[in-house]
Design a protein around this motif. Structure first.
Motif, PDB file in Angstrom:
ATOM      1  N   GLY A  62      19.601  53.447 -29.765  1.00  0.00           N
ATOM      2  CA  GLY A  62      20.604  54.453 -30.056  1.00  0.00           C
ATOM      3  C   GLY A  62      21.864  53.853 -30.651  1.00  0.00           C
ATOM      4  N   SER A  74      23.417  54.230 -34.592  1.00  0.00           N
ATOM      5  CA  SER A  74      24.752  54.754 -34.853  1.00  0.00           C
ATOM      6  C   SER A  74      25.453  53.954 -35.942  1.00  0.00           C
ATOM      7  CB  SER A  74      25.592  54.727 -33.566  1.00  0.00           C
ATOM      8  OG  SER A  74      25.936  53.392 -33.212  1.00  0.00           O
ATOM      9  N   LEU A 106      14.590  57.777 -24.752  1.00  0.00           N
ATOM     10  CA  LEU A 106      15.459  58.160 -25.865  1.00  0.00           C
ATOM     11  C   LEU A 106      15.798  59.641 -25.828  1.00  0.00           C
ATOM     12  CD1 LEU A 106      14.360  56.264 -29.105  1.00  0.00           C
ATOM     13  CD2 LEU A 106      16.661  56.403 -28.157  1.00  0.00           C
ATOM     14  N   GLN A 142      22.499  61.280 -27.443  1.00  0.00           N
ATOM     15  CA  GLN A 142      22.356  60.858 -28.842  1.00  0.00           C
ATOM     16  C   GLN A 142      23.020  61.840 -29.802  1.00  0.00           C
ATOM     17  OE1 GLN A 142      18.756  58.497 -30.189  1.00  0.00           O
ATOM     18  NE2 GLN A 142      17.802  59.965 -28.801  1.00  0.00           N
ATOM     19  N   VAL A 185      23.469  61.344 -33.707  1.00  0.00           N
ATOM     20  CA  VAL A 185      22.545  60.310 -34.183  1.00  0.00           C
ATOM     21  C   VAL A 185      21.154  60.914 -34.340  1.00  0.00           C
ATOM     22  CG1 VAL A 185      21.433  58.102 -33.649  1.00  0.00           C
ATOM     23  CG2 VAL A 185      23.837  58.461 -33.074  1.00  0.00           C
ATOM     24  N   SER A 200      17.372  60.496 -34.098  1.00  0.00           N
ATOM     25  CA  SER A 200      16.472  59.585 -33.387  1.00  0.00           C
ATOM     26  C   SER A 200      15.396  59.052 -34.333  1.00  0.00           C
ATOM     27  CB  SER A 200      15.818  60.307 -32.213  1.00  0.00           C
ATOM     28  OG  SER A 200      15.031  59.413 -31.453  1.00  0.00           O
TER      29      SER A 200
END
Length: 384
Positions: free
Chosen positions: A303, A307, A336, A341, A344, A346
């Motif tokens: 993660g 980013s 995840l 997140q 972001v 994945s």
């Protein structure tokens, strides 16, 4: 320009397995006459070989051209924190022969003698003609290997000799080969890009779980080594805990952390050969909670990486058996979905395809790639 075009032809043939001259011309954008001249020269150099003619419905049969496995060879040497390997790789990236050794800690003098003996033995098995086609030796090893002695459970003086080691120079002198040194994680990443699942992605971050954890990054289908050749030393990624203390990823997501877990209740914990599949079954009671911990930290690391760069994929490989890798990837995928997140995208999380051979294959293949082939970004631009 001729050298560039020769690399382009070889790269296209390697990418597709085999190609007829007309296909090489179409994919490269070069004229049929130019391709004919280039292929003639590559055949004379024994880098390309002709296959059986393929007959179509009309016209002359096309003759597929492939890389000659015996067209060139490279030696790969991996210096790890618990084991070392020497391999001979052919022009297709196939490992022809391998020598391995395990140890408690990496002693530079002992490993130099192992590497010299291994390279000499592999080269001695070649004919005179084959020996002339060995283009060099690629050493894949961790950067700053003398650091972290406490983690390995050895006195600091045991590793300090690596700081001023002339390992590559002495190996070159003793074996009469040109020697290059690469970061082991970056080398493994390069092997995954060239021979594994990485070829399907434009950009990916790569994790290799061994005694420590390392990795590499690929941007625009090209391995990115970084300013010092040690890009993506992912094991040094810093984590801050609730009490304000900091640790590195390698303390949590590495076989070292599994070793330490086992050592708490098993005297031989620090001496387990984790490259042996049966040990993962034998110590399953410790492997299970370890996998959960590794999955958590890898998910956070992925993660964080995404980013910074919008990676398409995160590829996870290591010295563990395939069933353990599949299990770990599934846990990372699940973890995840549980961490924050927002903002972001994945990435795909998949397992690597090379396992224990990734680092040493990467060391040898990087010598080959830098001598004969173009990077993937140019290759795919040509294909499109």
């Amino acid at each position: 320009m001729k050298a560039y075009n020769e690399r382009l032809v070889l790269s296209l043939v390697r990418r597709h397995g085999s190609l007829a001259k007309a296909d090489v011309s179409r994919l490269s954008g070069l004229s049929a006459q130019a391709v004919t001249v280039l292929i003639r020269g590559l055949e004379e150099d024994q880098l390309l070989v002709r296959g059986e003619p393929r007959r179509g419905k009309v016209g002359q049969p096309s003759i597929p051209l492939s890389l000659n496995p015996d067209g060139a060879y490279a030696v790969g040497v991996t210096i790890g924190r618990r084991s070392a390997d020497v391999v001979l790789v052919d022009f297709l990236g196939q490992v022809r022969a391998r020598r391995s050794v395990g140890y408690r800690w990496p002693d530079p003098e002992a490993l130099l003698q192992f590497a010299i003996a291994g390279v000499r033995e592999l080269l001695a098995a070649l004919s005179t003609g084959q020996r002339r086609r060995v283009i060099g030796t690629g050493i894949a090893m961790p950067g700053r290997i003398w650091e972290w002695p406490a983690e390995l459970g050895v006195p600091e003086t045991r590793l300090e000799a690596w700081r001023d080691s002339r390992f590559a120079e002495l190996l070159s002198d003793a074996t009469d080969t040109v020697v290059f040194v690469y970061n082991d994680g970056t080398s493994a990443c390069g092997a995954e890009l060239a021979f594994g699942e990485g070829v399907q992605y434009h950009d990916f971050v790569y994790f290799f779980v061994a005694t420590f954890i390392g990795g590499g990054i690929v941007l625009n289908r090209t391995l990115y080594p970084g300013r010092t050749g040690n890009a993506a030393t992912l094991g040094t990624m810093v984590f801050t805990h609730d009490n304000g203390s900091t640790t590195q990823l390698l303390h949590h997501a590495s076989v070292l952390s599994l070793e330490q877990r086992v050592a708490k209740h098993t005297p031989e914990g620090r001496d387990v050969n984790w490259q042996a599949p049966e040990q993962w079954v034998r110590h399953r009671a410790d492997v299970e909670p370890w996998l959960d911990t590794v999955a958590h930290y890898l998910a956070v690391a992925i993660g964080s990486a995404c980013s910074i760069v919008d990676f398409e994929a995160a590829i996870i490989d290591g010295i563990f058996p395939d069933d353990v890798k599949v299990d770990l990837v599934a846990r990372v995928q699940k973890r995840l979905t549980e961490i924050d997140q927002k903002g972001v995208t994945s990435p795909d999380v998949i397992g690597g395809s090379l396992g224990q051979t990734a680092r040493v294959l990467g060391g040898a293949s990087r010598v080959m790639m830098e001598r004969y082939f173009l990077n993937q970004s140019v290759l795919f631009s040509s294909v499109s």
